[in-house]
Design a protein around this motif. Structure first.
Motif, short mmCIF file in Angstrom:
data_model
loop_
_atom_site.label_atom_id
_atom_site.label_comp_id
_atom_site.label_asym_id
_atom_site.label_seq_id
_atom_site.Cartn_x
_atom_site.Cartn_y
_atom_site.Cartn_z
N SER A 80 0.84 -1.11 -0.18
CA SER A 80 -0.01 0.02 -0.12
C SER A 80 0.87 1.02 0.20
N PHE A 81 2.11 1.04 0.55
CA PHE A 81 3.07 2.25 0.46
C PHE A 81 3.91 2.19 -0.45
N GLY A 82 4.04 1.36 -1.43
CA GLY A 82 4.98 1.07 -2.41
C GLY A 82 6.20 0.75 -2.02
N VAL A 83 6.22 -0.13 -0.97
CA VAL A 83 7.42 -0.61 -0.42
C VAL A 83 7.76 -2.04 -0.78
N ASP A 84 8.92 -2.43 -1.06
CA ASP A 84 9.41 -3.92 -1.47
C ASP A 84 11.00 -4.03 -1.14
N THR A 85 11.15 -4.93 -0.13
CA THR A 85 12.42 -5.10 0.37
C THR A 85 13.26 -6.28 -0.49
N THR A 86 12.59 -6.80 -1.43
CA THR A 86 12.94 -7.86 -2.27
C THR A 86 14.30 -7.39 -2.96
N PRO A 87 15.61 -8.00 -2.90
CA PRO A 87 16.68 -7.33 -3.65
C PRO A 87 16.49 -7.59 -5.13
N VAL A 88 17.00 -6.59 -5.91
CA VAL A 88 16.77 -6.40 -7.42
C VAL A 88 17.98 -7.41 -7.76
N THR A 89 17.48 -8.43 -8.62
CA THR A 89 18.48 -9.32 -9.29
C THR A 89 17.97 -9.39 -10.77
N SER A 90 19.15 -9.69 -11.78
CA SER A 90 18.79 -9.74 -13.06
C SER A 90 18.31 -11.04 -13.48
N VAL A 91 17.58 -11.20 -14.35
CA VAL A 91 16.88 -12.33 -15.05
C VAL A 91 17.48 -12.80 -16.06
N GLY A 92 18.05 -14.17 -15.87
CA GLY A 92 18.86 -14.70 -17.07
C GLY A 92 17.97 -14.89 -18.41
N PHE A 93 18.36 -14.40 -19.41
CA PHE A 93 17.84 -14.53 -20.63
C PHE A 93 18.90 -15.23 -21.61
N GLU A 94 18.39 -16.31 -22.17
CA GLU A 94 19.32 -16.91 -23.34
C GLU A 94 18.62 -16.75 -24.71
N LYS A 95 19.73 -16.27 -25.58
CA LYS A 95 19.33 -16.01 -26.87
C LYS A 95 18.71 -17.23 -27.64
#
Length: 257
Positions: A80-95
């Motif tokens: 409701s306050f726009g808070v998220d403590t989850t660490p930002v991680t890259s998502v693997g993408f395979e061409k």
């Protein structure tokens, strides 16, 4: 928030959430638009008299904890306050795989077609292994030769059904090599041999073998892979690849047997 605002300004727009506009963004958003707040949670919030983000912000935490449990209550409050403590991680993408190939510089320049074919056969086995490991197959086989003067020669052929088997790759590559065009090239002495497979398709999209000999060949190939996976590459090999060049020291583009 990233998931929420990804729907803003579509298709090619860009939206930045700042401290100055976050309240407006949150207050103008329906509860069910937030990732993690589905129809059932929305209904349960409505039963508590909570219909808007502003009401969720002002809701008593103990009441939320009683109705949803501590984990979900904390999530709802933070959302409701726009808070998220989850660490930002890259998502693997395979061409997507476009081609699979191997090439090898011969131990010495040669006109000997048998030496060239033995090394080509082994390269085809390596290509087949990689195709199967990536669960793909291909329809276009390309042969590359480089002569002693560093000139490259290439020729390709497209087969009707996708292949992922070293013998099938070699069969087409050998036909290319035996064509009249390559006789004059081989007479110049060959320095490098290469083969690749392109026009790649997912293996699951190819037709299953129908005829008995195709089924038997696939079973043999599966057994071949199981043995080499367990005991190491080239534990089990076609006999004529034993006559191919051996590499010493660090394995590069060519695997030792």
């Amino acid at each position: 928030m990233a998931k929420l605002v990804s729907d803003f300004n579509k298709p090619n727009g860009f939206f930045e959430v700042t401290q100055a506009n976050i309240a407006g963004v949150l207050y103008s958003t329906d509860l069910k638009a937030f990732c993690g707040i589905g129809p059932q949670i929305t209904l349960r919030l409505n039963n508590l008299g909570i219909y808007t983000v502003n009401q969720l912000q002002e809701a008593n935490y103990d009441s939320l904890q009683y109705g949803f449990g501590s984990v979900c209550a904390t999530f709802l409050k933070n959302t409701s306050f726009g808070v998220d403590t989850t660490p930002v991680t890259s998502v693997g993408f395979e061409k997507p795989v476009k081609s699979v190939g191997h090439q090898h510089t011969l131990a010495k320049n040669t006109k000997d077609i048998t030496v060239i074919k033995n090394n080509l056969r082994r390269l085809c086995e390596m290509v087949g292994r990689r195709l199967r490991n990536q669960q793909v197959a291909g329809k276009t086989i390309s042969l590359c030769l480089r002569d002693k003067d560093m000139r490259n020669y290439r020729k390709s052929a497209t087969v009707q059904e996708p292949v992922d088997n070293g013998l099938e790759v070699f069969t087409t590559a050998e036909k290319l090599l035996d064509s009249e065009k390559w006789l004059s090239v081989i007479n110049k002495e060959i320095r490098l041999v290469g083969v690749s497979v392109s026009n790649i398709l997912p293996k699951r999209g190819t037709a299953a073998p129908l005829f008995a000999h195709d089924v038997i060949r696939e079973r043999i190939t599966n057994a071949y892979d199981l043995i080499n996976n367990k005991f190491g590459e080239f534990t089990l090999v076609p006999a004529n690849t034993l006559l191919a060049d051996r590499t010493k020291g660090k394995i590069s583009s060519f695997l030792k047997h």
